[in-house]
Design an enzyme around this catalytic site. Structure first.
Site, PDB file in Angstrom:
ATOM      1  N   ASP A  79     -38.887 -16.474  46.847  1.00  0.00           N
ATOM      2  CA  ASP A  79     -39.259 -17.591  47.709  1.00  0.00           C
ATOM      3  C   ASP A  79     -38.560 -17.532  49.064  1.00  0.00           C
ATOM      4  OD1 ASP A  79     -36.815 -18.054  46.513  1.00  0.00           O
ATOM      5  OD2 ASP A  79     -37.272 -20.090  45.860  1.00  0.00           O
ATOM      6  N   GLU A 125     -39.405 -17.436  36.575  1.00  0.00           N
ATOM      7  CA  GLU A 125     -38.480 -17.528  37.698  1.00  0.00           C
ATOM      8  C   GLU A 125     -37.077 -17.097  37.297  1.00  0.00           C
ATOM      9  OE1 GLU A 125     -36.444 -20.701  40.821  1.00  0.00           O
ATOM     10  OE2 GLU A 125     -37.060 -21.345  38.820  1.00  0.00           O
ATOM     11  N   SER A 150     -36.655 -24.116  48.665  1.00  0.00           N
ATOM     12  CA  SER A 150     -37.406 -23.598  47.516  1.00  0.00           C
ATOM     13  C   SER A 150     -38.688 -24.387  47.254  1.00  0.00           C
ATOM     14  CB  SER A 150     -36.533 -23.608  46.258  1.00  0.00           C
ATOM     15  OG  SER A 150     -35.507 -22.657  46.352  1.00  0.00           O
ATOM     16  N   HIS A 162     -29.813 -20.884  52.888  1.00  0.00           N
ATOM     17  CA  HIS A 162     -30.916 -19.925  52.976  1.00  0.00           C
ATOM     18  C   HIS A 162     -30.961 -19.285  54.357  1.00  0.00           C
ATOM     19  CE1 HIS A 162     -33.240 -22.475  49.752  1.00  0.00           C
ATOM     20  NE2 HIS A 162     -32.091 -21.995  49.302  1.00  0.00           N
ATOM     21  N   ASP A 165     -35.621 -16.306  42.769  1.00  0.00           N
ATOM     22  CA  ASP A 165     -35.200 -17.317  43.734  1.00  0.00           C
ATOM     23  C   ASP A 165     -34.020 -16.788  44.550  1.00  0.00           C
ATOM     24  OD1 ASP A 165     -34.417 -19.700  45.074  1.00  0.00           O
ATOM     25  OD2 ASP A 165     -35.257 -20.883  43.445  1.00  0.00           O
TER      26      ASP A 165
END
Length: 471
Positions: free
Chosen positions: A314, A266, A83, A434, A34
């Protein structure tokens, strides 16, 4: 039959036989880092080389896989994904809106994940993470909700999936708002045994058909959102390596009466550290996930003709840059950091409670020296020292406000210390959120050649299903 029709039938028969003869991936490992953009991977390899006293890169396990691709990550609603939308793309092969889990952009129509398809084809299925089992990324493999923060509803859908194995820190929001059974009991009613810690897993695993592995209750009382960071981890804490080992062990037993297995793992705290702009934190989390890939790779070496390992991310988090204008990079200086910037504010708060009125600048200065190497391994300028002293004064002023990121609240001293660590290592950050940066996909094993080149995130689960024959 005419010659032309005979030739056509013959070609179709030969093609069918060729397709049937192609090996299938019976064992599939799907790793999702992630927030792990290409610069995060670059940083980890550069850091490992710097730890050996040299300029260059020391390869991770997964970066040595024979097939590499670049992956676009935009969602149906934005060029910068979250996400939930990115996870839905990676799980089900469709774009959806940010915050949506396992549904189309209409926020209603459910979509099935690669894990569901694996189950339908007789494979044992495991969903594992370093964060909570009903957080966005694990949720996209079994749940269908319009909003990722609907933790209780996501958790309610978890046992309905019938998947064999789940693992993570805990289950968020387990208590129902209007009475009734909590999520732990709902899972138990569906045949799941909940175990806490790796030792209890080893004691119980052989006797269970379905299992949920969570961290010890004492750790969840401290933080149920995630297991401790690698930088902060103690021997008694549950680790992502143990979660990976548990998943392989449990699914390997279950697949004897099934048809292979699918295991998603993950590395969720790479993202959390990047949201906090914690250089040392995310690098150690990424290296920790790579050690789990190494465990899967050891499995692959025993069954290379029937195993596929895919590693991707992701999205990128933080807009990370390796360099701040100077033609230099000093990631080796991150070795002085002994604690994550998730744990340090809590440590500092505990120190303040312990010292009371004796919580002086000298006490804080000594603590910074011990945990970050300031004034010892790292020489600070007068201006940097003054900034820390001013941050201390703000900390003891009850009217001061903490800096907040998505997953963390940081006091003035911790915030200033993190900035100074970046200044010394020459790491730069664009934001606490992000970005639209490329992420990588790395693959080895049956069908791995499909992942070379530039692809979209929606293509990855489709290629996995094609390699495994789960279409």
């Amino acid at each position: 039959m005419t010659p032309k029709r005979f030739l056509s039938t013959l070609c179709l028969t030969v093609l069918t036989l060729v397709v049937m003869a192609q090996p299938k991936a019976k064992y599939v490992f799907y790793f999702i880092g992630d927030g792990m953009g290409v610069n995060q991977v670059n940083a980890a390899e550069t850091f490992l080389a710097a730890c050996e006293g040299r300029i260059g890169m020391k390869p991770l396990c997964f970066t040595q896989f024979p097939y590499l691709g670049l992956v676009s990550t935009y969602s149906a609603s934005s060029g910068v994904t979250d996400s939930a939308a990115a996870g839905t793309a990676l799980a089900s092969g469709v774009k959806t809106k940010n915050a949506a889990v396992g549904v189309l952009p209409d926020l209603t129509t459910p979509v099935n994940s690669v894990a569901w398809h694996a189950q339908q084809h007789g494979a044992a299925v495991g969903i594992a993470t370093s964060v909570s089992v009903n957080h966005a990324t694990p949720a996209v493999f079994y749940a269908h909700v319009p909003e990722r923060h609907a933790y209780h509803e996501i958790g309610r859908q978890l046992p309905l999936s019938g998947f064999d194995f789940f693992a993570g820190s805990d289950i968020l929001k387990p208590q129902p708002k209007e009475g009734g059974k909590d999520l732990y009991q709902q899972a138990a009613d569906k045949g799941y045994k909940i175990v806490r810690g790796y030792d209890e897993f080893l004691q119980q695993a052989n006797r269970q058909k379905k299992l949920i592995l969570l961290q010890p209750l004492r750790d969840s009382k401290q933080n149920d959102y995630a297991i401790p960071y690698k930088l902060d981890r103690k021997p008694e804490n549950l680790s992502l390596e143990q979660i990976t080992q548990a998943g392989i062990r449990f699914l390997s037993e279950r697949q004897k009466e099934r048809n292979g297995f699918f295991l998603m793992i993950e590395g969720g705290m790479i993202d959390m550290a990047c949201h906090s702009n914690d250089g040392a934190g995310f690098i150690h989390e990424l290296i920790d996930m790579d050690s789990c890939v190494q465990i899967a790779y050891e499995f692959y070496k025993k069954k290379p003709d029937s195993t596929l390992i895919v590693v991707t991310a992701d999205h990128e988090t933080g807009g990370l840059s390796l360099g701040r204008g100077k033609y230099a990079l000093h990631l080796e200086k991150l070795l002085h950091q002994k604690m994550s910037f998730f744990a340090y504010p809590r440590h500092l708060a505990a120190l303040r409670r312990e010292k009371g009125s004796a919580f002086s600048w000298d006490v804080v200065r000594q603590d910074l020296k011990e945990n970050f190497g300031f004034w010892e391994g790292l020489e600070l300028t007068e201006a940097q020292t003054e900034r820390l002293h001013k941050a201390y004064e703000q900390l003891v002023d009850d009217s001061s406000e903490n800096k907040k990121s998505l997953y963390n609240s940081v006091d003035p001293v911790s915030y200033t210390a993190s900035q100074i660590m970046d200044e010394h290592s020459l790491i730069g950050w664009q934001s606490n959120g992000h970005s639209n940066g490329f992420v990588g996909v790395y693959a080895i094993g049956v069908g791995a050649e499909q992942f070379a080149g530039q692809i979209d995130n929606t293509e990855i689960p489709l290629k996995i299903m094609r390699a495994a024959g789960w279409e």
